[in-house]
Design a protein around this motif. Structure first.
Motif, PDB file in Angstrom:
ATOM      1  N   ALA A 116      -0.510   6.905   5.833  1.00 29.23           N
ATOM      2  CA  ALA A 116      -0.960   8.035   5.022  1.00 29.23           C
ATOM      3  C   ALA A 116      -2.360   7.795   4.470  1.00 29.23           C
ATOM      4  N   ALA A 117      -2.624   6.564   4.037  1.00 29.11           N
ATOM      5  CA  ALA A 117      -3.932   6.265   3.449  1.00 29.11           C
ATOM      6  C   ALA A 117      -5.069   6.531   4.420  1.00 29.11           C
ATOM      7  N   LEU A 118      -4.834   6.283   5.691  1.00 31.38           N
ATOM      8  CA  LEU A 118      -5.895   6.435   6.687  1.00 31.38           C
ATOM      9  C   LEU A 118      -6.008   7.847   7.251  1.00 31.38           C
TER      10      LEU A 118
ATOM     11  N   ILE B  76      -8.999   2.917  -3.081  1.00 29.84           N
ATOM     12  CA  ILE B  76      -8.697   1.541  -3.475  1.00 29.84           C
ATOM     13  C   ILE B  76      -8.830   0.608  -2.288  1.00 29.84           C
ATOM     14  N   LEU B  77      -8.267   1.019  -1.135  1.00 29.37           N
ATOM     15  CA  LEU B  77      -8.320   0.182   0.063  1.00 29.37           C
ATOM     16  C   LEU B  77      -9.753  -0.142   0.449  1.00 29.37           C
TER      17      LEU B  77
ATOM     18  N   ILE C 129       0.813  -1.219   0.000  1.00 29.99           N
ATOM     19  CA  ILE C 129       0.000   0.000   0.000  1.00 29.99           C
ATOM     20  C   ILE C 129       0.842   1.263   0.000  1.00 29.99           C
ATOM     21  N   ASP C 130       2.149   1.126   0.282  1.00 30.89           N
ATOM     22  CA  ASP C 130       3.044   2.289   0.364  1.00 30.89           C
ATOM     23  C   ASP C 130       2.484   3.339   1.313  1.00 30.89           C
TER      24      ASP C 130
ATOM     25  N   ALA D  24      -3.018  10.049  -1.187  1.00 29.57           N
ATOM     26  CA  ALA D  24      -3.637   9.330  -0.071  1.00 29.57           C
ATOM     27  C   ALA D  24      -5.113   9.061  -0.347  1.00 29.57           C
ATOM     28  N   LEU D  25      -5.793  10.018  -0.962  1.00 30.30           N
ATOM     29  CA  LEU D  25      -7.205   9.826  -1.288  1.00 30.30           C
ATOM     30  C   LEU D  25      -7.388   8.697  -2.299  1.00 30.30           C
ATOM     31  N   LEU D  26      -6.494   8.629  -3.299  1.00 30.70           N
ATOM     32  CA  LEU D  26      -6.547   7.531  -4.263  1.00 30.70           C
ATOM     33  C   LEU D  26      -6.317   6.187  -3.574  1.00 30.70           C
TER      34      LEU D  26
END
Length: 275
Positions: free
Chosen positions: A13-15, A28-29, A8-9, A22-24
């Motif tokens: 940041a994704a959360l 996906i997540l 997820i790299d 991060a929004l992209l």
């Protein structure tokens, strides 16, 4: 059983970030849950040494209802907020979860790179293989890792079949990247790394994507972020895998990539296997 794997790299940041990337990643997540996977294996979480924060947990609990999770983060003497792995799995699953130390060199055993789930009929290993690094500074250590990791899988395989998934950081064959001719001395496509993967398969394991799809061309799991046109031009690499024990060969139903849209870097991969 359906299993998804994704580097997820930065789950961190994704959360928590609102950057465009991060929004992209977050979209996906969350969409992965629509696949109704039994298990999601995540690599390169980049979570703090103490693991998911209260905010992380609240977001995961809200968006992955019905799932438990297990995590492993990088800790001293390794860098903090580096590497890291996580499993999200349905609460109906009750695995025995371990965090193996394989005797890898330097700080590799402290970088949160392997989580193992023991199920009734098989082991599932989530791995984030170390990169050989710029100027191949870590190549010799990577070769030792490959040997130690293969030994670990073989030891498990003596007890019950193995499924290993994650970012293996190697394009095994020339058909596994768009431009093999110019990358023979690049991390992830050196002769040494490719031979390490060949050695692993030769010890009783199968690359499930090639099992299902044969020598199909142009299907990749990673596109360089720093090259703006890498995904547009499909100048990619296949470096994320589901490998399984030979004994599971006839149980593989599906092994494929999941579309990650315009987001560059890694794409999720999916395995369906008869239980």
């Amino acid at each position: 059983m359906k299993i998804i794997s994704w580097n997820i790299d930065s789950l961190n940041a994704a959360l928590t970030s609102d950057s465009n990337r991060a929004l992209l990643t977050r979209e996906i997540l969350y969409n992965l849950k629509n696949e109704e996977p039994d298990i999601i294996a995540i690599q390169e979480t980049k979570l703090p040494m103490g693991g998911p924060s209260k905010k992380h947990k609240e977001i995961l609990d809200e968006n992955f209802k019905g799932y438990d999770y297990a995590w492993l983060t990088s800790k001293e003497p390794a860098r903090k907020g580096y590497a890291g792995t996580m499993f999200l799995y349905k609460k109906s699953i009750t695995p025995d979860i371990t965090y193996p130390v394989i005797g890898a060199p330097t700080t590799m055993d402290f970088e949160g790179r392997i989580i193992t789930m023991e199920m009734e009929n098989f082991y599932l290993i989530n791995v984030y293989t170390p990169n050989a690094g710029s100027d191949l500074k870590r190549l010799s250590d990577r070769q030792i890792w490959d040997e130690k990791f293969a030994d670990y899988l073989c030891k498990l395989n003596e007890k019950k079949p193995v499924i290993a998934t994650g970012d293996f950081n190697v394009a095994h064959r020339e058909i596994d990247l768009a431009h093999p001719d110019t990358n023979h001395f690049s991390a992830g496509f050196t002769d040494e790394e490719r031979q390490g993967f060949s050695n692993l398969l030769a010890r009783g394991f199968i690359d499930t994507f090639r099992l299902i799809h044969g020598d199909v061309l142009g299907t990749y799991t990673w596109w360089a972020q720093r090259v703006k046109t890498s995904k547009i031009n499909n100048s990619g690499w296949r470096i994320d895998y589901f490998i399984v024990s030979n004994s599971l060969k006839d149980k593989i139903i599906k092994s494929e990539m999941i579309d990650s849209g315009q987001r560059q870097d890694h794409a999720p991969i999916l395995l369906e296997i008869k239980e």
